[in-house]
Design a protein around this motif. Structure first.
Motif, PDB file in Angstrom:
ATOM      1  N   VAL A 206       0.741  -1.302  -0.051  1.00  0.00           N
ATOM      2  CA  VAL A 206      -0.031  -0.076  -0.134  1.00  0.00           C
ATOM      3  C   VAL A 206       0.772   1.164  -0.046  1.00  0.00           C
ATOM      4  O   VAL A 206       2.309   1.176   0.109  1.00  0.00           O
ATOM      5  CB  VAL A 206      -0.946  -0.113   1.050  1.00  0.00           C
ATOM      6  CG1 VAL A 206      -1.778  -1.133   1.192  1.00  0.00           C
ATOM      7  CG2 VAL A 206      -0.177   0.090   2.577  1.00  0.00           C
ATOM      8  N   GLU A 207       0.338   2.441  -0.431  1.00  0.00           N
ATOM      9  CA  GLU A 207       0.933   3.439  -0.306  1.00  0.00           C
ATOM     10  C   GLU A 207       1.237   4.307   0.956  1.00  0.00           C
ATOM     11  O   GLU A 207       0.103   4.151   1.571  1.00  0.00           O
ATOM     12  CB  GLU A 207       0.422   4.593  -1.331  1.00  0.00           C
ATOM     13  CG  GLU A 207       1.200   5.900  -1.460  1.00  0.00           C
ATOM     14  CD  GLU A 207       0.689   6.890  -2.665  1.00  0.00           C
ATOM     15  OE1 GLU A 207       1.157   7.856  -2.765  1.00  0.00           O
ATOM     16  OE2 GLU A 207      -0.333   6.261  -3.328  1.00  0.00           O
ATOM     17  N   SER A 208       2.317   4.587   1.257  1.00  0.00           N
ATOM     18  CA  SER A 208       2.651   5.296   2.574  1.00  0.00           C
ATOM     19  C   SER A 208       2.170   6.582   2.593  1.00  0.00           C
ATOM     20  O   SER A 208       1.983   7.195   1.541  1.00  0.00           O
ATOM     21  CB  SER A 208       4.009   5.220   3.044  1.00  0.00           C
ATOM     22  OG  SER A 208       4.781   4.022   2.922  1.00  0.00           O
ATOM     23  N   SER A 209       1.915   7.156   3.527  1.00  0.00           N
ATOM     24  CA  SER A 209       1.368   8.514   3.963  1.00  0.00           C
ATOM     25  C   SER A 209       1.559   9.341   5.205  1.00  0.00           C
ATOM     26  O   SER A 209       1.282   8.845   6.240  1.00  0.00           O
ATOM     27  CB  SER A 209      -0.316   8.493   3.730  1.00  0.00           C
ATOM     28  OG  SER A 209      -1.006   9.861   4.087  1.00  0.00           O
ATOM     29  N   GLY A 210       2.530  10.106   5.264  1.00  0.00           N
ATOM     30  CA  GLY A 210       2.899  10.706   6.427  1.00  0.00           C
ATOM     31  C   GLY A 210       3.633   9.842   7.350  1.00  0.00           C
ATOM     32  O   GLY A 210       4.452   8.912   6.992  1.00  0.00           O
ATOM     33  N   ALA A 211       3.130   9.569   8.559  1.00  0.00           N
ATOM     34  CA  ALA A 211       3.782   8.907   9.706  1.00  0.00           C
ATOM     35  C   ALA A 211       3.477   7.515   9.571  1.00  0.00           C
ATOM     36  O   ALA A 211       3.967   6.675  10.107  1.00  0.00           O
ATOM     37  CB  ALA A 211       3.238   9.375  11.276  1.00  0.00           C
ATOM     38  N   ILE A 212       2.354   7.101   8.588  1.00  0.00           N
ATOM     39  CA  ILE A 212       1.954   5.880   8.338  1.00  0.00           C
ATOM     40  C   ILE A 212       2.821   5.087   7.171  1.00  0.00           C
ATOM     41  O   ILE A 212       2.498   6.077   5.998  1.00  0.00           O
ATOM     42  CB  ILE A 212       0.393   5.639   8.175  1.00  0.00           C
ATOM     43  CG1 ILE A 212      -0.566   6.093   9.298  1.00  0.00           C
ATOM     44  CG2 ILE A 212       0.113   4.298   7.598  1.00  0.00           C
ATOM     45  CD1 ILE A 212      -1.989   6.186   9.412  1.00  0.00           C
ATOM     46  N   ALA A 213       3.176   4.091   7.186  1.00  0.00           N
ATOM     47  CA  ALA A 213       4.342   3.699   6.245  1.00  0.00           C
ATOM     48  C   ALA A 213       4.044   2.173   5.956  1.00  0.00           C
ATOM     49  O   ALA A 213       3.548   1.438   6.986  1.00  0.00           O
ATOM     50  CB  ALA A 213       5.673   4.106   6.570  1.00  0.00           C
ATOM     51  N   TYR A 214       4.204   1.819   4.724  1.00  0.00           N
ATOM     52  CA  TYR A 214       4.284   0.523   4.274  1.00  0.00           C
ATOM     53  C   TYR A 214       5.716   0.000   4.295  1.00  0.00           C
ATOM     54  O   TYR A 214       6.658   0.615   3.744  1.00  0.00           O
ATOM     55  CB  TYR A 214       3.767   0.214   2.833  1.00  0.00           C
ATOM     56  CG  TYR A 214       4.053  -1.256   2.511  1.00  0.00           C
ATOM     57  CD1 TYR A 214       2.998  -2.449   2.946  1.00  0.00           C
ATOM     58  CD2 TYR A 214       4.723  -1.307   1.403  1.00  0.00           C
ATOM     59  CE1 TYR A 214       3.321  -3.629   2.215  1.00  0.00           C
ATOM     60  CE2 TYR A 214       5.018  -2.657   1.114  1.00  0.00           C
ATOM     61  CZ  TYR A 214       4.200  -3.881   1.412  1.00  0.00           C
ATOM     62  OH  TYR A 214       4.441  -5.022   0.965  1.00  0.00           O
ATOM     63  N   ARG A 215       5.988  -1.009   5.155  1.00  0.00           N
ATOM     64  CA  ARG A 215       7.570  -1.347   5.267  1.00  0.00           C
ATOM     65  C   ARG A 215       7.573  -2.950   5.658  1.00  0.00           C
ATOM     66  O   ARG A 215       6.486  -3.388   6.089  1.00  0.00           O
ATOM     67  CB  ARG A 215       8.116  -0.538   6.096  1.00  0.00           C
ATOM     68  CG  ARG A 215       7.991  -1.025   7.683  1.00  0.00           C
ATOM     69  CD  ARG A 215       8.902  -0.085   8.631  1.00  0.00           C
ATOM     70  NE  ARG A 215       8.905  -0.400  10.047  1.00  0.00           N
ATOM     71  CZ  ARG A 215       9.798  -1.289  10.486  1.00  0.00           C
ATOM     72  NH1 ARG A 215      10.650  -1.719   9.570  1.00  0.00           N
ATOM     73  NH2 ARG A 215       9.802  -1.515  11.957  1.00  0.00           N
ATOM     74  N   THR A 216       8.875  -3.506   5.586  1.00  0.00           N
ATOM     75  CA  THR A 216       9.272  -4.704   5.858  1.00  0.00           C
ATOM     76  C   THR A 216       9.843  -4.665   7.231  1.00  0.00           C
ATOM     77  O   THR A 216      10.802  -3.958   7.458  1.00  0.00           O
ATOM     78  CB  THR A 216      10.194  -5.451   4.681  1.00  0.00           C
ATOM     79  OG1 THR A 216       9.445  -5.192   3.577  1.00  0.00           O
ATOM     80  CG2 THR A 216      10.480  -6.852   5.150  1.00  0.00           C
ATOM     81  N   VAL A 217       9.175  -5.354   8.296  1.00  0.00           N
ATOM     82  CA  VAL A 217      10.015  -5.490   9.278  1.00  0.00           C
ATOM     83  C   VAL A 217      10.724  -6.887   9.402  1.00  0.00           C
ATOM     84  O   VAL A 217      10.582  -8.035   8.862  1.00  0.00           O
ATOM     85  CB  VAL A 217       9.054  -5.718  10.415  1.00  0.00           C
ATOM     86  CG1 VAL A 217       9.606  -6.449  11.892  1.00  0.00           C
ATOM     87  CG2 VAL A 217       8.086  -4.757  10.552  1.00  0.00           C
ATOM     88  N   GLU A 218      12.019  -6.591   9.639  1.00  0.00           N
ATOM     89  CA  GLU A 218      13.025  -7.717   9.636  1.00  0.00           C
ATOM     90  C   GLU A 218      12.778  -8.959  10.243  1.00  0.00           C
ATOM     91  O   GLU A 218      12.078  -8.657  11.296  1.00  0.00           O
ATOM     92  CB  GLU A 218      14.487  -7.061   9.891  1.00  0.00           C
ATOM     93  CG  GLU A 218      14.757  -6.634  11.222  1.00  0.00           C
ATOM     94  CD  GLU A 218      14.061  -5.150  11.836  1.00  0.00           C
ATOM     95  OE1 GLU A 218      14.161  -4.953  12.792  1.00  0.00           O
ATOM     96  OE2 GLU A 218      13.522  -4.580  10.742  1.00  0.00           O
ATOM     97  N   ALA A 219      13.593 -10.001  10.105  1.00  0.00           N
ATOM     98  CA  ALA A 219      13.383 -11.092  10.721  1.00  0.00           C
ATOM     99  C   ALA A 219      14.288 -11.241  11.981  1.00  0.00           C
ATOM    100  O   ALA A 219      14.987 -10.438  11.964  1.00  0.00           O
ATOM    101  CB  ALA A 219      13.912 -12.413   9.611  1.00  0.00           C
ATOM    102  N   VAL A 220      13.863 -12.124  12.832  1.00  0.00           N
ATOM    103  CA  VAL A 220      14.756 -12.092  13.983  1.00  0.00           C
ATOM    104  C   VAL A 220      14.914 -13.638  14.314  1.00  0.00           C
ATOM    105  O   VAL A 220      13.959 -14.317  14.595  1.00  0.00           O
ATOM    106  CB  VAL A 220      14.075 -11.406  15.312  1.00  0.00           C
ATOM    107  CG1 VAL A 220      14.854 -11.729  16.620  1.00  0.00           C
ATOM    108  CG2 VAL A 220      13.649  -9.815  15.046  1.00  0.00           C
TER     109      VAL A 220
END
Length: 272
Positions: A190-204
């Motif tokens: 989805v498209e990010s907007s301001g403080a709300i972002a689409y991102r990948t959270v890294e593996a642990v």
């Protein structure tokens, strides 16, 4: 005109308080007899006295009452009452926190830390999320972030999978101004907007996880158990940002006893 005793009976305000209001400048007598020194009041002063009393009973100090009276505007007084309401509400919330801590302390002193928290090491894969990261006043304000994220997803018709978690970015525990990121799994970019972002959270690869059953106050005991576990299993050390998943909480459980929270602390194996 009424003598101070008569005025006291009519208004149900003690003579002692009327004298105090006179000395503090809140309510001077209409006039003072030059020969006897008697304080004389008029019926026109009763509404002013009533206003003083309800402001006093609302928690206003003398200086605050004087400012409100001198303004001569009801709108200003209403604004001050609203501020006082927020101030008192905040103090009540703080007192409730103290009561919760007293209850927890009593439980631990009476029964000891009998609750068992099982700790396991799991590999957490990377994931794509819709996230919102902000510095908020306290951890208790996290709910406002979830409301903001849910509102954004609804407005933009973004489908979320229902799996959510929080990431705490501070390297230490902070009572105020905490750096919190909330994340919700999404099925497609989805498209990010301001403080709300689409991102990948890294593996642990190595995440120390434990489940917390019951009220959120039990979380403190879970962290204590995690500390003991890490000390006993010295091949692991803490690293990265801790996470929290509320599987069952206020939105889907009526009783706190049914809450289920998962605490996750990233770790790595020490090099021997």
């Amino acid at each position: 005109m009424f003598r101070i005793g008569e005025f006291s009976k009519l208004t149900q305000v003690s003579v002692r308080m009327l004298r105090y209001y006179d000395e503090s400048g809140l309510l001077k007598p209409e006039r003072t007899d030059p020969f006897t020194g008697y304080r004389m009041y008029s019926a026109a002063q009763i509404p002013v006295l009533n206003r003083i009393v309800y402001l006093r009973d609302s928690g206003f100090g003398v200086a605050e009452i004087l400012t409100a009276l001198e303004s001569g505007r009801d709108a200003f007084i209403i604004e001050q009452l609203d501020k006082k309401y927020e101030e008192i509400t905040g103090r009540i919330a703080e007192e409730h926190k103290k009561l919760e801590k007293i209850t927890l302390a009593r439980r631990e002193l009476l029964h000891g830390c009998k609750m068992h928290y099982n700790v396991s090491i799991r590999s957490i894969p990377s994931c794509q999320v819709l996230s919102l990261r902000k510095v908020i006043p306290t951890y208790y304000a996290e709910g406002e972030l979830w409301e903001e994220l849910a509102s954004f997803a609804a407005r933009n018709k973004i489908a979320v999978s229902g799996q959510t978690f929080s990431i705490y970015h501070d390297q230490e525990y902070k009572e105020n101004n905490v750096d919190v990121e909330i994340c919700a799994y999404v099925e497609k970019p989805v498209e990010s907007s301001g403080a709300i972002a689409y991102r990948t959270v890294e593996a642990v690869p190595f995440m120390a996880c434990t489940m917390v059953y019951g009220p959120f106050s039990n979380i403190a005991g879970a962290y204590l158990n995690l500390a003991r576990w890490l000390q006993e299993n010295s091949r692991f050390k803490m690293t990265g940002q801790s996470r929290q998943i509320v599987h069952r909480g206020p939105w889907n459980e009526e009783s706190e006893e049914n809450y289920l929270t998962e605490i996750q602390i990233p770790t790595e194996q020490r090099v021997r």
